[in-house]
Design a protein around this motif. Structure first.
Motif, short mmCIF file in Angstrom:
data_model
loop_
_atom_site.label_atom_id
_atom_site.label_comp_id
_atom_site.label_asym_id
_atom_site.label_seq_id
_atom_site.Cartn_x
_atom_site.Cartn_y
_atom_site.Cartn_z
N CYS A 87 0.84 -1.21 0.00
CA CYS A 87 0.00 0.00 0.00
C CYS A 87 0.87 1.26 0.00
O CYS A 87 1.84 1.36 0.76
CB CYS A 87 -0.91 -0.01 1.24
SG CYS A 87 -2.10 1.35 1.27
N LYS A 88 0.54 2.19 -0.88
CA LYS A 88 1.31 3.43 -1.01
C LYS A 88 0.62 4.56 -0.25
O LYS A 88 -0.40 5.08 -0.72
CB LYS A 88 1.45 3.82 -2.48
CG LYS A 88 2.00 2.73 -3.39
CD LYS A 88 2.16 3.29 -4.80
CE LYS A 88 2.27 2.22 -5.86
NZ LYS A 88 1.07 1.37 -6.00
N PRO A 89 1.14 4.97 0.88
CA PRO A 89 0.49 6.03 1.68
C PRO A 89 0.37 7.34 0.89
O PRO A 89 1.33 7.82 0.31
CB PRO A 89 1.43 6.20 2.88
CG PRO A 89 2.22 4.93 2.94
CD PRO A 89 2.36 4.47 1.52
N SER B 6 -2.59 2.90 8.78
CA SER B 6 -1.77 4.00 8.26
C SER B 6 -1.89 4.11 6.74
O SER B 6 -1.51 5.12 6.14
CB SER B 6 -0.31 3.79 8.65
OG SER B 6 0.16 2.56 8.15
N CYS B 7 -2.39 3.07 6.10
CA CYS B 7 -2.56 3.08 4.64
C CYS B 7 -3.76 2.21 4.29
O CYS B 7 -3.82 1.04 4.67
CB CYS B 7 -1.31 2.56 3.96
SG CYS B 7 -1.23 2.89 2.18
N LYS B 8 -4.74 2.80 3.61
CA LYS B 8 -5.98 2.08 3.28
C LYS B 8 -6.13 1.91 1.77
O LYS B 8 -6.08 2.87 1.02
CB LYS B 8 -7.20 2.85 3.81
CG LYS B 8 -7.50 2.61 5.26
CD LYS B 8 -8.89 3.06 5.64
CE LYS B 8 -9.01 4.54 5.85
NZ LYS B 8 -8.34 5.02 7.05
N ASP C 72 -5.90 5.70 0.54
CA ASP C 72 -4.56 5.91 -0.01
C ASP C 72 -4.44 5.36 -1.43
O ASP C 72 -3.69 5.89 -2.25
CB ASP C 72 -3.53 5.27 0.90
CG ASP C 72 -3.52 5.92 2.27
OD1 ASP C 72 -2.86 6.97 2.42
OD2 ASP C 72 -4.20 5.42 3.19
#
Length: 357
Positions: A68-70, A138-140, A297
């Motif tokens: 996952c890329k914040p 922290s990243c969805k 994200d």
């Protein structure tokens, strides 16, 4: 100090006039030299491609595939639409009256005149987020699952279920279609006429997310939240659910900002003094995508896109109604909406798993 001779004055005057003339000519005729405006009338970059801007290459280039890329959706969206502002709450909470952008508009673009009833609903529902586990991520990674027939026989179910947040729309069923559409539902966005009518068809572990399109919708929601007997159904354009088998703590009100932004900023539908009118309501799918751009994200979609060149293809994945039944809607502008969604796909802001957009 020397004074200029008459001939020098004359030459200086003509030179000055030539410079001024050249500037005026240039500013009025830039298009002759191939110069074009950088942005379209909605504020989107004209030249779109899937490549990452240099600053994003440094930020995301070294991440492993699938990680996952914040902040990715926000960064990509801002690179093609500089006016984009990410932090917009997904659902209304007890501080909703501070949301100036929607407080001055009537439904569906705001909540003007509905403050009292919303306040009473929110006092009772008590919860205003996705839930502790998802809110703490922290990243969805989010996916909006549309209802299009294009989903049929694609076997995307397991890919869809891999996302952190799976958003479904209206009464589109899951049971019996898991191979193609997955089995996970984080939240289901709907309005009274689109809500599932049979209580047994509701998933057990999903949030019921309400999107209002008219003042009457809020009255319906209050009756659903407080488990009251349904009254006053004359203003609905088709039959509505008489109950929602959800605890009040599992019910949310979608921020109407997303309807407003999708309609007027992103798609460019008629403003009509901020009131609902012909062709100025975005579809719920586009509203859901707009919501995800602000709160996720990474954003993907599946089951989007109507192909009018295949009139005998199924309109929805769960029924036999054909594509040819679609007629130009009074409320929606499908072609302008598709134009907006194509920008997002072309610039890789969102990923289209079914390639229908």
């Amino acid at each position: 100090m020397k004074t200029m001779k008459p001939t020098q004055k004359l030459i200086f005057f003509f030179c000055s006039m030539l410079v001024v003339g050249f500037i005026c000519y240039s500013s009025g005729h830039l298009h002759l030299w191939g110069q074009k405006p950088l942005y379209d009338k909605q504020g989107f970059l004209l030249q779109l491609d899937t490549k990452l801007p240099l600053e994003l290459v440094y930020k995301y280039g070294n991440l492993s595939e699938g990680v996952c890329k914040p902040g990715y959706a926000e960064a990509k969206m801002t690179s093609i639409y500089p006016k984009f502002m990410r932090r917009v709450p997904m659902f209304l909470d007890r501080n909703f009256k501070r949301l100036a952008k929607v407080g001055n508009y009537f439904p569906p673009f705001g909540f003007k005149t509905q403050e009292k009833i919303i306040d009473s609903i929110l006092t009772y529902t008590k919860n205003y987020g996705l839930g502790e586990e998802l809110d703490s991520l922290s990243c969805k990674r989010c996916i909006i699952v549309g209802n299009g027939g294009i989903l049929f026989n694609k076997s995307l179910g397991s890919r869809i279920d891999d996302y952190d947040v799976v958003v479904r729309l209206n009464e589109a069923p899951v049971s019996g279609y898991g191979k193609d559409v997955g089995t996970k539902t984080t939240l289901r966005i709907t309005y009274p006429e689109g809500a599932i009518q049979k209580p047994e068809n509701y998933e057990k572990d999903s949030l019921f997310v309400f999107s209002a399109f008219k003042p009457l919708d809020f009255k319906w929601l209050r009756q659903m939240v407080f488990k009251e007997k349904l009254r006053g159904t004359e203003g609905f354009w088709k039959s509505v659910a008489h109950s929602v088998p959800r605890d009040p703590t599992e019910m949310r009100i979608l921020n109407p900002y997303f309807i407003q932004e999708a309609a007027f900023q992103f798609i460019g539908l008629p403003f009509n003094n901020g009131l609902m009118g012909k062709g100025n309501i975005p579809t719920l799918g586009t509203v859901a995508i707009t919501m995800a751009l602000h709160n996720c994200d990474e954003v993907a979609v599946a089951g989007f896109g109507y192909d009018m060149n295949t009139p005998h293809a199924p309109l929805h994945y769960y029924e036999t109604v054909k594509m040819s039944t679609i007629k130009e809607s009074w409320t929606h502008n499908i072609s302008k909406e598709k134009e907006f969604l194509r920008k997002l796909v072309k610039a890789n802001v969102i990923t289209d798993l079914t390639n229908g957009i």
